[in-house]
Design an enzyme around this catalytic site. Sequence first.
Site, PDB file in Angstrom:
ATOM      1  N   ASN A 217       0.864  -1.197   0.000  1.00  0.00           N
ATOM      2  CA  ASN A 217       0.000   0.000   0.000  1.00  0.00           C
ATOM      3  C   ASN A 217       0.895   1.239   0.000  1.00  0.00           C
ATOM      4  O   ASN A 217       2.105   1.132   0.216  1.00  0.00           O
ATOM      5  CB  ASN A 217      -0.938  -0.043   1.216  1.00  0.00           C
ATOM      6  CG  ASN A 217      -0.155  -0.089   2.505  1.00  0.00           C
ATOM      7  OD1 ASN A 217       0.531   0.861   2.855  1.00  0.00           O
ATOM      8  ND2 ASN A 217      -0.209  -1.208   3.218  1.00  0.00           N
ATOM      9  N   ASP A 286      -3.377  -6.805   5.044  1.00  0.00           N
ATOM     10  CA  ASP A 286      -4.293  -7.752   5.707  1.00  0.00           C
ATOM     11  C   ASP A 286      -4.247  -9.144   5.097  1.00  0.00           C
ATOM     12  O   ASP A 286      -4.741 -10.088   5.693  1.00  0.00           O
ATOM     13  CB  ASP A 286      -5.720  -7.199   5.652  1.00  0.00           C
ATOM     14  CG  ASP A 286      -5.859  -6.006   6.579  1.00  0.00           C
ATOM     15  OD1 ASP A 286      -5.409  -6.105   7.729  1.00  0.00           O
ATOM     16  OD2 ASP A 286      -6.375  -4.954   6.148  1.00  0.00           O
ATOM     17  N   LYS A 296       9.261 -16.971 -10.610  1.00  0.00           N
ATOM     18  CA  LYS A 296       8.386 -15.923 -11.144  1.00  0.00           C
ATOM     19  C   LYS A 296       7.164 -16.558 -11.812  1.00  0.00           C
ATOM     20  O   LYS A 296       7.321 -17.475 -12.642  1.00  0.00           O
ATOM     21  CB  LYS A 296       9.176 -15.101 -12.157  1.00  0.00           C
ATOM     22  CG  LYS A 296       8.479 -13.849 -12.571  1.00  0.00           C
ATOM     23  CD  LYS A 296       9.366 -13.013 -13.478  1.00  0.00           C
ATOM     24  CE  LYS A 296       8.561 -11.898 -14.079  1.00  0.00           C
ATOM     25  NZ  LYS A 296       9.283 -11.219 -15.138  1.00  0.00           N
ATOM     26  N   PHE A 329      -4.104   2.803  15.058  1.00  0.00           N
ATOM     27  CA  PHE A 329      -4.596   3.734  14.044  1.00  0.00           C
ATOM     28  C   PHE A 329      -5.760   3.069  13.314  1.00  0.00           C
ATOM     29  O   PHE A 329      -5.811   1.842  13.212  1.00  0.00           O
ATOM     30  CB  PHE A 329      -3.494   4.059  13.033  1.00  0.00           C
ATOM     31  CG  PHE A 329      -2.590   5.174  13.486  1.00  0.00           C
ATOM     32  CD1 PHE A 329      -1.652   4.960  14.479  1.00  0.00           C
ATOM     33  CD2 PHE A 329      -2.704   6.448  12.932  1.00  0.00           C
ATOM     34  CE1 PHE A 329      -0.830   5.984  14.918  1.00  0.00           C
ATOM     35  CE2 PHE A 329      -1.887   7.484  13.357  1.00  0.00           C
ATOM     36  CZ  PHE A 329      -0.946   7.255  14.347  1.00  0.00           C
ATOM     37  N   LYS A 343     -12.800  -0.769  16.531  1.00  0.00           N
ATOM     38  CA  LYS A 343     -11.429  -1.299  16.568  1.00  0.00           C
ATOM     39  C   LYS A 343     -10.797  -1.067  17.937  1.00  0.00           C
ATOM     40  O   LYS A 343     -10.055  -1.911  18.442  1.00  0.00           O
ATOM     41  CB  LYS A 343     -10.582  -0.641  15.474  1.00  0.00           C
ATOM     42  CG  LYS A 343     -10.933  -1.183  14.109  1.00  0.00           C
ATOM     43  CD  LYS A 343     -10.192  -0.514  12.988  1.00  0.00           C
ATOM     44  CE  LYS A 343     -10.789  -0.993  11.667  1.00  0.00           C
ATOM     45  NZ  LYS A 343     -10.205  -0.352  10.500  1.00  0.00           N
ATOM     46  N   LYS A 347      -9.652  -4.419  19.733  1.00  0.00           N
ATOM     47  CA  LYS A 347      -8.206  -4.656  19.893  1.00  0.00           C
ATOM     48  C   LYS A 347      -7.724  -4.306  21.299  1.00  0.00           C
ATOM     49  O   LYS A 347      -6.525  -4.327  21.570  1.00  0.00           O
ATOM     50  CB  LYS A 347      -7.440  -3.856  18.830  1.00  0.00           C
ATOM     51  CG  LYS A 347      -7.855  -4.222  17.404  1.00  0.00           C
ATOM     52  CD  LYS A 347      -6.927  -3.670  16.348  1.00  0.00           C
ATOM     53  CE  LYS A 347      -7.534  -3.881  14.971  1.00  0.00           C
ATOM     54  NZ  LYS A 347      -6.535  -3.970  13.904  1.00  0.00           N
TER      55      LYS A 347
HETATM   56  O1  C5P Z   1      -8.131  -3.368  11.590  1.00  0.00           O
HETATM   57  P1  C5P Z   1      -7.246  -2.359  10.962  1.00  0.00           P
HETATM   58  O2  C5P Z   1      -6.224  -2.941  10.027  1.00  0.00           O
HETATM   59  O3  C5P Z   1      -7.920  -1.161  10.389  1.00  0.00           O
HETATM   60  O4  C5P Z   1      -6.438  -1.779  12.230  1.00  0.00           O
HETATM   61  C1  C5P Z   1      -5.466  -0.810  12.100  1.00  0.00           C
HETATM   62  C2  C5P Z   1      -4.538  -0.887  13.265  1.00  0.00           C
HETATM   63  O5  C5P Z   1      -4.129  -2.222  13.517  1.00  0.00           O
HETATM   64  C3  C5P Z   1      -3.262  -0.123  13.031  1.00  0.00           C
HETATM   65  O6  C5P Z   1      -2.828   0.377  14.273  1.00  0.00           O
HETATM   66  C4  C5P Z   1      -2.350  -1.189  12.468  1.00  0.00           C
HETATM   67  O7  C5P Z   1      -0.984  -0.874  12.691  1.00  0.00           O
HETATM   68  C5  C5P Z   1      -2.765  -2.422  13.224  1.00  0.00           C
HETATM   69  N1  C5P Z   1      -2.685  -3.677  12.450  1.00  0.00           N
HETATM   70  C6  C5P Z   1      -1.808  -4.660  12.839  1.00  0.00           C
HETATM   71  N2  C5P Z   1      -1.757  -5.854  12.150  1.00  0.00           N
HETATM   72  C7  C5P Z   1      -2.552  -6.074  11.087  1.00  0.00           C
HETATM   73  C8  C5P Z   1      -3.458  -5.070  10.683  1.00  0.00           C
HETATM   74  C9  C5P Z   1      -3.493  -3.882  11.373  1.00  0.00           C
HETATM   75  O8  C5P Z   1      -1.074  -4.472  13.818  1.00  0.00           O
HETATM   76  N3  C5P Z   1      -2.478  -7.199  10.429  1.00  0.00           N
END
Ligand code: C5P
Length: 404
Positions: A217, A286, A296, A329, A343, A347
């Site tokens: 990204n 994700d 490749k 975040f 979230k 979390k």
């Molecule tokens: O659920 P989402 O991806 O929107 O959550 C964002 C937060 O979770 C951010 O603080 C990001 O650094 C953390 N995150 C993480 N591991 C992932 C996805 C997101 O630590 N696989």
Amino acid sequence: MGIIVLKNKTIVLGISGSIAAYKICDLVRKLVKLRAKVICVMTSSAKQFVTPVTLQTISGNPVMEDIFEETTGGQVNHIFLAQIADLILIAPATANIIGKLAGGLADDLLSSVVLAARVPILICPSMNKNMYENEIVQGNIKKLKEKRFIFAGPETGFLACGTKGEGRLLEIDKIADKVVEILKEGKIKKKDFLGIKFLVTAGPTREYLDPVRFISNPSTGRMGYALAREAQERGAEVILISGPTHLPFPEEVKVVSIKSALEMEKEVKKYFPGVDVFIGAAAVSDWCADKKAKNKIRKSERMMLPLVKTPDILAGLGNKKGNKILVGFAAETGHLQRNAKNKLIKKNLDFIVANKVKESFGKQTNKITIIDREDNIETYPFLDKKKVAFFIINKILSFFPLKR
Ligand code: C5P
């Protein structure tokens, strides 16, 4: 110079026994006019030159002289002053106080405050030319300059003893300018995170599909790097786990470079037990390839990619939170506050920084909303990410009440 330029700043002004002490009334007036809170601390010989009543009247605060006197509501005077100060200014500074500080002595209130303080210390010497040029005095100044002491002046001119030379207290206006420069430009920050350990993640991750292609990204890492730098500059010990970025590493921060979410998780798990604060500023992918191709992948008209979910690193820490502060975040394209709140709870975070993808990703600036568990919602305008980091780190400070 703006009139409220020193608003909310507390200056502990140490005055030692030089004839130039009479000029300090003017300095106090100037600093008060700039809205600083000025607390004068006098040495016993300073009182031969200017009275505590005068300084008390001009500063609007009690003048402190005695280390043992009960003036701060049951608190130890020198520790109290060291904690509330944003800057300690000693003007005029005699050869004696400079010598004491260089030797690490603390036999009166002023020298004790300086030893206990973790803020910038500005010293404006004033003495006879021969005293100033004395090798011992010069050695003491050199020693202090090598530490975190800042010197301004003295100037050359007529001295009270009738001679001419270097030793005059720097002009009052110039001292006030120096104070503003130190406190407003933030070159030297208040070390309010001394003894606190931070772990910060930043940047994107790369999930390789084959040796040349990856899912990622446009995260630049700027927000996480700014947070790491701000915490470090304020005295914290910082470890930064960074995905691939083009940014220079922040000074005096331990940086661990990783590429994938799995690598990031491994490093986070390694360092998390030893820290007090975790900030997840990384834009972690994700999904990753179910199986990364060894070679490749050949070109084809259509292509199906089996992807699997990466571990949610931050959510994994929520279960082992204990007394640690967890900050996450939420980068959203819609329903900013609702999604961010979900979230925060899911979390198990202390607070979450919500921003819109369009207003943050790949940008120099950010527009954030901070939401905490008590449902306090703070919104900020568009700001440079360095300034945003300042506000986020301030919010973290509110979880350490003794350090405020
Ligand atoms: O659920 P989402 O991806 O929107 O959550 C964002 C937060 O979770 C951010 O603080 C990001 O650094 C953390 N995150 C993480 N591991 C992932 C996805 C997101 O630590 N696989």
